[in-house]
Design a protein around this motif. Structure first.
Motif, PDB file in Angstrom:
ATOM      1  N   SER A  96       1.852  -0.987   5.059  1.00  0.00           N
ATOM      2  CA  SER A  96       1.943  -1.914   3.918  1.00  0.00           C
ATOM      3  C   SER A  96       1.687  -3.363   4.354  1.00  0.00           C
ATOM      4  CB  SER A  96       3.294  -1.805   3.215  1.00  0.00           C
ATOM      5  OG  SER A  96       4.308  -2.372   3.991  1.00  0.00           O
ATOM      6  N   PHE A  97       1.907  -3.669   5.646  1.00  0.00           N
ATOM      7  CA  PHE A  97       1.545  -5.016   6.128  1.00  0.00           C
ATOM      8  C   PHE A  97       0.035  -5.216   5.963  1.00  0.00           C
ATOM      9  CE2 PHE A  97       5.070  -4.432   9.584  1.00  0.00           C
ATOM     10  CZ  PHE A  97       6.048  -4.585   8.621  1.00  0.00           C
ATOM     11  N   ILE A  98      -0.700  -4.137   6.264  1.00  0.00           N
ATOM     12  CA  ILE A  98      -2.168  -4.202   6.166  1.00  0.00           C
ATOM     13  C   ILE A  98      -2.598  -4.314   4.704  1.00  0.00           C
ATOM     14  CG2 ILE A  98      -4.320  -2.943   6.620  1.00  0.00           C
ATOM     15  CD1 ILE A  98      -2.801  -1.577   8.995  1.00  0.00           C
ATOM     16  N   THR A  99      -2.006  -3.487   3.838  1.00  0.00           N
ATOM     17  CA  THR A  99      -2.453  -3.507   2.434  1.00  0.00           C
ATOM     18  C   THR A  99      -2.110  -4.836   1.765  1.00  0.00           C
ATOM     19  OG1 THR A  99      -0.441  -2.373   1.675  1.00  0.00           O
ATOM     20  CG2 THR A  99      -2.346  -0.997   2.172  1.00  0.00           C
ATOM     21  N   SER A 151      -5.796  -3.871  13.144  1.00  0.00           N
ATOM     22  CA  SER A 151      -4.945  -3.337  14.217  1.00  0.00           C
ATOM     23  C   SER A 151      -3.588  -4.010  14.179  1.00  0.00           C
ATOM     24  CB  SER A 151      -5.596  -3.556  15.587  1.00  0.00           C
ATOM     25  OG  SER A 151      -5.686  -4.946  15.858  1.00  0.00           O
ATOM     26  N   LEU A 152      -2.616  -3.240  14.605  1.00  0.00           N
ATOM     27  CA  LEU A 152      -1.278  -3.788  14.842  1.00  0.00           C
ATOM     28  C   LEU A 152      -1.003  -3.604  16.325  1.00  0.00           C
ATOM     29  CD1 LEU A 152       0.452  -2.183  11.752  1.00  0.00           C
ATOM     30  CD2 LEU A 152       0.498  -4.629  12.237  1.00  0.00           C
ATOM     31  N   LEU A 177      -0.650  -8.412  13.402  1.00  0.00           N
ATOM     32  CA  LEU A 177      -1.675  -7.790  12.556  1.00  0.00           C
ATOM     33  C   LEU A 177      -2.966  -8.595  12.662  1.00  0.00           C
ATOM     34  CD1 LEU A 177      -2.796  -5.992  10.291  1.00  0.00           C
ATOM     35  CD2 LEU A 177      -1.497  -7.374   8.652  1.00  0.00           C
ATOM     36  N   LYS A 178      -4.018  -7.896  13.074  1.00  0.00           N
ATOM     37  CA  LYS A 178      -5.332  -8.541  13.185  1.00  0.00           C
ATOM     38  C   LYS A 178      -6.323  -7.835  12.259  1.00  0.00           C
ATOM     39  CE  LYS A 178      -4.519  -9.497  18.040  1.00  0.00           C
ATOM     40  NZ  LYS A 178      -4.788  -9.125  19.424  1.00  0.00           N
ATOM     41  N   GLU A 207      -4.076 -14.286  11.898  1.00  0.00           N
ATOM     42  CA  GLU A 207      -3.153 -13.226  12.322  1.00  0.00           C
ATOM     43  C   GLU A 207      -1.799 -13.397  11.657  1.00  0.00           C
ATOM     44  OE1 GLU A 207      -2.877 -13.310  16.561  1.00  0.00           O
ATOM     45  OE2 GLU A 207      -4.957 -12.650  16.839  1.00  0.00           O
ATOM     46  N   ARG A 208      -1.104 -12.286  11.521  1.00  0.00           N
ATOM     47  CA  ARG A 208       0.270 -12.322  11.011  1.00  0.00           C
ATOM     48  C   ARG A 208       1.168 -11.560  11.975  1.00  0.00           C
ATOM     49  NH1 ARG A 208      -0.340 -11.183   4.497  1.00  0.00           N
ATOM     50  NH2 ARG A 208      -1.541 -13.075   4.084  1.00  0.00           N
ATOM     51  N   THR A 209       2.409 -11.969  12.072  1.00  0.00           N
ATOM     52  CA  THR A 209       3.347 -11.217  12.903  1.00  0.00           C
ATOM     53  C   THR A 209       4.483 -10.687  12.031  1.00  0.00           C
ATOM     54  OG1 THR A 209       4.580 -13.196  13.482  1.00  0.00           O
ATOM     55  CG2 THR A 209       2.874 -12.503  15.016  1.00  0.00           C
ATOM     56  N   HIS A 210       4.939  -9.486  12.379  1.00  0.00           N
ATOM     57  CA  HIS A 210       6.039  -8.838  11.661  1.00  0.00           C
ATOM     58  C   HIS A 210       6.990  -8.269  12.697  1.00  0.00           C
ATOM     59  CE1 HIS A 210       3.917  -8.807   7.723  1.00  0.00           C
ATOM     60  NE2 HIS A 210       2.835  -8.662   8.467  1.00  0.00           N
ATOM     61  N   LYS A 211       8.251  -8.664  12.636  1.00  0.00           N
ATOM     62  CA  LYS A 211       9.244  -8.041  13.519  1.00  0.00           C
ATOM     63  C   LYS A 211       9.830  -6.829  12.800  1.00  0.00           C
ATOM     64  CE  LYS A 211      13.119  -8.762  16.516  1.00  0.00           C
ATOM     65  NZ  LYS A 211      14.263  -9.567  16.957  1.00  0.00           N
ATOM     66  N   VAL A 212       9.835  -5.702  13.502  1.00  0.00           N
ATOM     67  CA  VAL A 212      10.399  -4.476  12.915  1.00  0.00           C
ATOM     68  C   VAL A 212      11.783  -4.289  13.523  1.00  0.00           C
ATOM     69  CG1 VAL A 212      10.079  -1.998  12.595  1.00  0.00           C
ATOM     70  CG2 VAL A 212       8.089  -3.505  12.724  1.00  0.00           C
ATOM     71  N   ASP A 213      12.808  -4.785  12.835  1.00  0.00           N
ATOM     72  CA  ASP A 213      14.151  -4.667  13.413  1.00  0.00           C
ATOM     73  C   ASP A 213      14.919  -3.501  12.783  1.00  0.00           C
ATOM     74  OD1 ASP A 213      15.078  -5.646  10.984  1.00  0.00           O
ATOM     75  OD2 ASP A 213      15.162  -7.715  11.702  1.00  0.00           O
ATOM     76  N   TRP A 214      16.093  -3.243  13.341  1.00  0.00           N
ATOM     77  CA  TRP A 214      16.910  -2.105  12.890  1.00  0.00           C
ATOM     78  C   TRP A 214      17.157  -2.175  11.395  1.00  0.00           C
ATOM     79  CZ3 TRP A 214      18.007   2.550  14.172  1.00  0.00           C
ATOM     80  CH2 TRP A 214      18.060   2.932  15.506  1.00  0.00           C
TER      81      TRP A 214
END
Lengths: 144, 147
Positions: free
Chosen positions: A68-71, A125-126, A104-105, A18-25
């Motif tokens: 784009s995280f997935i790709t 999935s996200l 992201l899984k 798994e990967r993690t992505h923080k979506v900040d401002w």
């Protein structure tokens, strides 16, 4: 089972790490500047008031950016076999808000041998920090 | 005052070409994309299996909407689905042609929906990428004002 195993050895149901992505401002503003050619604009992604006028609870992140995280995950694992012949199909099922932390899984769903290469199809999935899926779909590519 | 038509149901038809354009994919475009999306890989700046830098697969992430904006007054778009087919990588410095068409229009749960396709080809006409976008579409200008 989550695994670092080479794709060739993955079994149906196995998951990539798994990967993690923080979506900040800052990410949202940066993406907005990118799509507007460097201009800061007020829209549903960058301004709470504009978002509320559009019927949203507050500003929301674009759903396209996290695709784009997935790709990029697929390029990491399938390499050129994703860039040449890869596919991704996703549905945006829940809003993404600034500050959300997305996990992201990718779980192997199908492994189809073909001429000189095997196609790997993943369910992707996200999910947000509350465990709710925000983006779901599939991604696939070939590995020689 | 723009004389472009509004991006609403009554101004769109299945099968119509929304717009076309040609452009050269430059290293500056790739760098800006990588910076904005956090996509970093040596292939995008230096050596790739093609022997030259290539663009990230999502390099055309905004191009369908940009072509809409060049031809319509758009009031923001809520996407429901997105699909990409990557046929072959785009080399940095390569000239490409982009075409956006409307592939479906339908009403579901009292909302208008539009499916649009972006097709990107090289100078020889070889298909590089297609992407299909399903998004909410205002049924009339009145609805657009309400959005």
């Amino acid at each position: 089972m989550m695994t670092d195993t080479p794709l060739e050895n993955l079994e149906i149901g196995d998951a990539l790490p798994e990967r993690t992505h923080k979506v900040d401002w800052e990410d949202i503003l940066k993406f907005n500047r990118y799509v507007t050619g460097g201009v800061d604009t007020k829209n549903i992604h960058t301004d709470d008031e504009v978002a509320r006028k559009a019927g949203l609870p507050r500003a929301v992140a674009t759903g396209r950016h996290p695709v784009s995280f997935i790709t990029e995950l697929m390029v990491d694992h399938l390499g050129f076999g994703f860039i040449t012949g890869g596919e991704v199909d996703v549905s945006f099922v829940k809003l993404i808000f600034p500050g959300d932390v997305l996990t992201l899984k990718a779980v192997l769903k199908e492994k189809t041998p073909g001429e000189g290469a095997t196609r790997y199809l993943f369910e992707v999935s996200l999910t947000n920090q509350d465990g709710a899926a925000v983006t779901v779909g599939t991604a696939s590519g070939r590995l020689a | 005052m723009s004389d472009k038509p509004d991006f609403v149901w009554e101004n769109l038809q299945v099968g119509m070409t929304v717009g076309e354009r040609s452009l050269t994919v430059t290293q500056a475009m790739v760098d800006a994309h990588c910076e904005a999306l956090g996509a970093r890989r040596e292939w995008y700046t230096g050596e790739s299996p093609l022997g030259c830098p290539i663009a990230p697969p999502m390099i055309f992430i905004n191009d369908l909407l940009a072509i809409y904006d060049a031809n319509y007054k758009r009031f923001g778009t809520i996407h429901a689905k997105l699909g990409y087919r990557f046929h072959r990588p785009v080399r940095v410095g390569e000239r490409v042609h982009q075409k956006v068409t409307v592939t479906d229009l339908y009403v579901k749960r009292e909302k208008g929906w539009i499916v649009s396709e972006l097709a990107v080809t090289d100078e020889a006409g070889e298909l590089l990428l297609t992407s299909a976008h399903t998004s909410v579409l205002s049924l009339t200008r009145k609805h657009a004002d309400d959005d």
